[in-house]
Motif scaffolding. Structure first.
Motif, short mmCIF file in Angstrom:
data_model
loop_
_atom_site.label_atom_id
_atom_site.label_comp_id
_atom_site.label_asym_id
_atom_site.label_seq_id
_atom_site.Cartn_x
_atom_site.Cartn_y
_atom_site.Cartn_z
N VAL A 17 -1.23 -12.91 6.90
CA VAL A 17 -0.62 -12.04 5.57
C VAL A 17 0.80 -10.97 6.22
O VAL A 17 1.32 -10.95 5.77
CB VAL A 17 -1.48 -10.99 5.68
N ILE A 18 0.31 -10.82 7.95
CA ILE A 18 1.74 -10.32 8.01
C ILE A 18 3.28 -10.80 8.16
O ILE A 18 3.72 -10.37 8.35
CB ILE A 18 0.96 -9.44 10.05
N ILE A 19 2.62 -11.85 8.99
CA ILE A 19 3.69 -12.81 9.15
C ILE A 19 4.74 -12.98 7.76
O ILE A 19 6.35 -12.44 7.36
CB ILE A 19 4.28 -13.85 9.32
N VAL A 20 4.23 -13.12 6.76
CA VAL A 20 4.59 -13.34 5.15
C VAL A 20 5.21 -11.79 4.93
O VAL A 20 6.24 -12.05 4.12
CB VAL A 20 3.08 -13.22 4.32
N VAL A 21 4.89 -11.04 4.94
CA VAL A 21 4.78 -9.37 4.64
C VAL A 21 6.28 -8.89 5.13
O VAL A 21 7.13 -8.38 5.03
CB VAL A 21 3.80 -8.05 4.90
N ALA A 22 6.45 -9.62 7.09
CA ALA A 22 7.51 -8.92 7.53
C ALA A 22 8.44 -10.16 7.16
O ALA A 22 9.81 -9.46 6.84
CB ALA A 22 7.37 -9.56 9.16
N ILE A 23 7.92 -11.09 6.64
CA ILE A 23 9.02 -11.69 6.77
C ILE A 23 10.02 -11.26 5.04
O ILE A 23 11.57 -11.44 4.75
CB ILE A 23 9.11 -13.11 5.93
N ILE A 24 9.52 -11.24 4.23
CA ILE A 24 9.46 -9.94 2.91
C ILE A 24 10.29 -8.97 2.93
O ILE A 24 11.47 -8.58 2.76
CB ILE A 24 8.46 -9.89 2.09
N ARG A 25 9.76 -8.14 4.05
CA ARG A 25 10.02 -7.04 4.57
C ARG A 25 11.72 -7.11 5.23
O ARG A 25 12.90 -6.71 5.12
CB ARG A 25 9.58 -6.46 5.92
N HIS A 26 11.83 -8.15 5.87
CA HIS A 26 12.83 -8.57 6.86
C HIS A 26 14.24 -8.99 5.41
O HIS A 26 15.35 -8.61 5.25
CB HIS A 26 13.06 -9.97 7.71
N VAL A 27 13.44 -9.90 4.36
CA VAL A 27 14.76 -9.99 2.94
C VAL A 27 14.57 -8.90 2.56
O VAL A 27 16.35 -9.07 1.96
CB VAL A 27 13.74 -11.27 2.18
N ARG A 28 14.55 -7.78 2.32
CA ARG A 28 14.50 -6.35 1.52
C ARG A 28 15.13 -5.75 1.96
O ARG A 28 15.50 -4.59 1.69
CB ARG A 28 13.29 -5.82 1.22
N ASN A 29 15.02 -5.86 3.39
CA ASN A 29 16.57 -5.21 4.60
C ASN A 29 15.68 -4.12 5.23
O ASN A 29 15.96 -2.99 5.14
CB ASN A 29 17.67 -4.67 4.78
N ASP A 30 14.38 -3.58 5.08
CA ASP A 30 13.57 -2.50 4.98
C ASP A 30 12.07 -3.03 6.25
O ASP A 30 11.25 -2.60 6.25
CB ASP A 30 12.38 -1.91 4.07
N ALA A 31 12.98 -3.65 7.29
CA ALA A 31 11.81 -4.19 8.42
C ALA A 31 10.98 -2.83 9.13
O ALA A 31 11.89 -2.55 9.44
CB ALA A 31 12.29 -5.08 8.81
N THR A 32 9.89 -3.49 8.66
CA THR A 32 8.75 -1.75 9.96
C THR A 32 8.42 -2.59 10.85
O THR A 32 7.18 -3.17 10.44
CB THR A 32 8.09 -1.15 8.83
N PHE A 33 7.71 -2.75 12.04
CA PHE A 33 7.41 -4.01 13.12
C PHE A 33 6.87 -2.42 13.72
O PHE A 33 6.52 -2.57 14.23
CB PHE A 33 8.42 -5.15 13.76
#
Length: 120
Positions: A104-120
């Motif tokens: 789930v974390i990987i999918v969310v990270a990919i979605i956030r990266h695509v949307r350009n609002d990544a929060t790691f």
């Protein structure tokens, strides 16, 4: 519905799902809710809990969410080793929990990266 109200709903759902999962994990003879293997039940529970955590705490780093939820899974397994509970401690249950959390974390990270609002 305001942003804060949505966060409150996701956080309440997280609390309910986490309470339900812990209760079912610690019952000596939990009822059978669905007829799938134990590992699939673990993965479904922790994937759901992870999604609620990500939605309820959107500014919390994803790796922190993963770490804390994986720790909850480990604590459940330790608690299941208590003889009075008549449960079995299985490290592979924790592995299944952690695998679902990371998926789930990987999918969310990919979605956030695509949307350009990544929060790691």
């Amino acid at each position: 519905m305001t942003y804060q109200e949505r966060l409150t709903i996701w956080r309440l759902l997280l609390a309910v799902a986490l309470s339900f999962a812990i209760t079912m994990a610690l019952l000596p003879h939990p009822p059978t809710l669905v007829n799938v293997s134990d590992k699939w039940q673990h993965m479904a529970a922790f994937a759901t809990i992870t999604m609620f955590a990500v939605l309820g705490y959107p500014h919390t780093p994803l790796l922190r969410i993963a770490e804390r939820l994986s720790f909850v899974g480990a604590l459940i397994e330790v608690a299941q080793s208590i003889p009075a509970l008549h449960r079995d401690c299985d490290i592979f249950d924790w592995v299944a929990d952690t695998a679902a959390i990371l998926a789930v974390i990987i999918v969310v990270a990919i979605i956030r990266h695509v949307r350009n609002d990544a929060t790691f």
